[in-house]
Design an enzyme around this catalytic site. Structure first.
Site, PDB file in Angstrom:
ATOM      1  N   CYS A  35      26.355   0.084 -24.401  1.00 23.91           N
ATOM      2  CA  CYS A  35      27.660   0.529 -23.894  1.00 23.91           C
ATOM      3  C   CYS A  35      28.811  -0.128 -24.643  1.00 23.91           C
ATOM      4  O   CYS A  35      29.962   0.239 -24.442  1.00 23.91           O
ATOM      5  CB  CYS A  35      27.791   0.218 -22.407  1.00 23.91           C
ATOM      6  N   ASP A  37      29.772  -3.305 -24.308  1.00 24.29           N
ATOM      7  CA  ASP A  37      30.209  -4.503 -23.598  1.00 24.29           C
ATOM      8  C   ASP A  37      29.056  -5.034 -22.774  1.00 24.29           C
ATOM      9  O   ASP A  37      28.452  -4.294 -21.995  1.00 24.29           O
ATOM     10  CB  ASP A  37      31.383  -4.204 -22.656  1.00 24.29           C
ATOM     11  N   CYS A  62      34.582  -7.066 -27.285  1.00 26.12           N
ATOM     12  CA  CYS A  62      35.805  -7.291 -28.047  1.00 26.12           C
ATOM     13  C   CYS A  62      36.385  -8.676 -27.771  1.00 26.12           C
ATOM     14  O   CYS A  62      35.857  -9.448 -26.969  1.00 26.12           O
ATOM     15  CB  CYS A  62      36.833  -6.215 -27.686  1.00 26.12           C
ATOM     16  N   CYS A 106      37.880  -5.875 -19.090  1.00 25.63           N
ATOM     17  CA  CYS A 106      37.190  -7.103 -19.516  1.00 25.63           C
ATOM     18  C   CYS A 106      37.230  -8.150 -18.410  1.00 25.63           C
ATOM     19  O   CYS A 106      36.252  -8.874 -18.186  1.00 25.63           O
ATOM     20  CB  CYS A 106      37.831  -7.649 -20.784  1.00 25.63           C
TER      21      CYS A 106
END
Length: 272
Positions: A35, A37, A62, A106
Site C-alpha cells: 500500500c 505505507d 514518506c 501519517c
C-alpha cells in the site's frame, strides 16, 4: 509542493527511536508494503505499573510517516498505557508543529499502530473490520472502522478530508462512491444522537466518563468537574495540579475519545 515545518524535517532526517526493541512485549503493525505505507511500533512495557520504558519503530513510507512515527515514540516513552492511549493523531501533528492536510494520514497511522500495540500487550483481539463489504479502499487496505474513527475523532465532513486523514481513495479513485456513502452514514447518525430528547442521557453518559477518569487525575493531585453538555461540546473544569499541567490536552483528549466511542458522534471537550 508541501510546506514542512522544521520539526518535521528534523524528525525525518534524525528520527528518534528508529530501531527494533529486542525485549518488546507489545507490537502494533498497521498498513502494508504493497500500500506504500507500513508501520511496526514496538513497546517494552513495565508489567508492574504499565509504564512504557522503551519504544521503537520501523516505518516504510514518506518523510511525514517517518517523522510522525518518531514523534509518537517521543510522546509515549515514560507514559503509562492509560496516558498513552489518550494521545490523538492531532497531538502527533501538533508535536511536529503541524502537517500538510494531505499528510495527516501519517499521524493517523501512528495512532492506529499505538491502538493495536496496546491491545496486543493486553491480549485483546480487536474486531476484524475486514468483513465482507467492510473493506472500502483496496488500494490502501482501509476499512469502514478506520474511516469511522478518523471521521469522529477529527470532525471530518468531506471526501477530501477522508482521503487526507486515511489515504482511502487516494489511489485509483474507484472507491470514492463507497467512501461518500460511508461518510454520509456516519454523519447522518449524529443529529439523532444529539437531539434535545437525548440530552439528559448524554449528560449522564458524560458524567459517567468523567467519574471514570477522576480517580486517575486525583491520584496526581488534580481534579475534574463536569460543567456543561451541549449538542457537540462538553465543558469541564480542571483544578489542583491539573491547572497549567502539560498533560491537560492529553487528559481532555482521553475523555473526548471515550465519549466518541460511547456516543458514536464527534464531541469537542474543552476546559472552562
Amino acid at each position: 509542493m508541501w510546506n514542512y515545518s522544521e520539526k518535521v524535517k528534523d524528525h525525518f532526517f534524525n528520527p528518534r527511536n528508529a530501531r527494533v526493541v529486542p525485549e518488546a512485549n507489545a507490537v502494533g503493525d498497521v498498513g502494508s508494503l504493497s500500500c506504500g505505507d507500513a508501520l511496526r511500533l514496538m513497546l517494552r512495557v513495565d508489567p508492574e505499573n504499565e509504564t512504557i520504558l522503551e519504544a521503537g519503530f520501523q516505518t516504510f513510507g514518506c518523510g511525514s510517516a517517518i517523522a510522525s512515527s518518531s514523534a509518537l515514540t517521543e510522546l509515549i516513552i515514560g507514559r503509562t498505557l492509560h496516558e498513552a492511549e489518550q494521545i490523538t493523531n492531532q497531538q502527533i501533528a501538533d508535536y511536529l508543529d503541524g502537517l500538510p492536510p494531505e499528510k495527516m494520514h501519517c499521524s493517523v497511522m501512528g495512532q492506529e499502530a499505538l491502538r493495536v500495540a496496546i491491545a496486543n500487550y493486553r491480549g485483546e483481539t480487536l474486531d476484524d473490520d475486514h468483513e465482507e463489504g467492510a473493506l472500502i479502499c483496496k488500494c490502501f487496505a482501509v476499512d469502514e472502522g478506520q474511516i469511522r474513527r478518523a471521521v469522529l475523532a477529527n470532525g471530518l465532513t468531506t471526501l477530501q478530508d477522508v482521503i487526507n486523514y486515511t489515504k482511502a481513495g487516494g489511489g485509483c479513485t474507484a472507491c470514492h462512491e463507497k467512501i461518500e456513502l460511508a461518510l454520509n452514514k456516519i454523519l447522518n447518525e449524529q443529529p439523532a444522537m444529539s437531539a434535545p430528547a437525548a440530552r439528559d442521557g448524554d449528560w449522564q453518559l458524560v458524567a459517567d466518563a468523567v467519574a471514570e477518569l477522576r480517580p486517575h487525575i486525583q491520584a496526581d493531585g488534580g481534579d475534574m468537574t463536569l460543567v456543561s453538555v451541549s449538542d457537540r461540546q462538553v465543558t469541564v473544569s480542571l483544578s489542583g495540579s491539573c491547572t497549567g499541567c502539560m498533560m491537560t490536552d492529553m487528559t481532555l483528549a482521553w475523555l473526548q475519545q471515550k465519549l466518541i466511542e460511547r456516543t458514536g458522534q464527534y464531541m469537542d471537550v474543552v476546559a472552562a
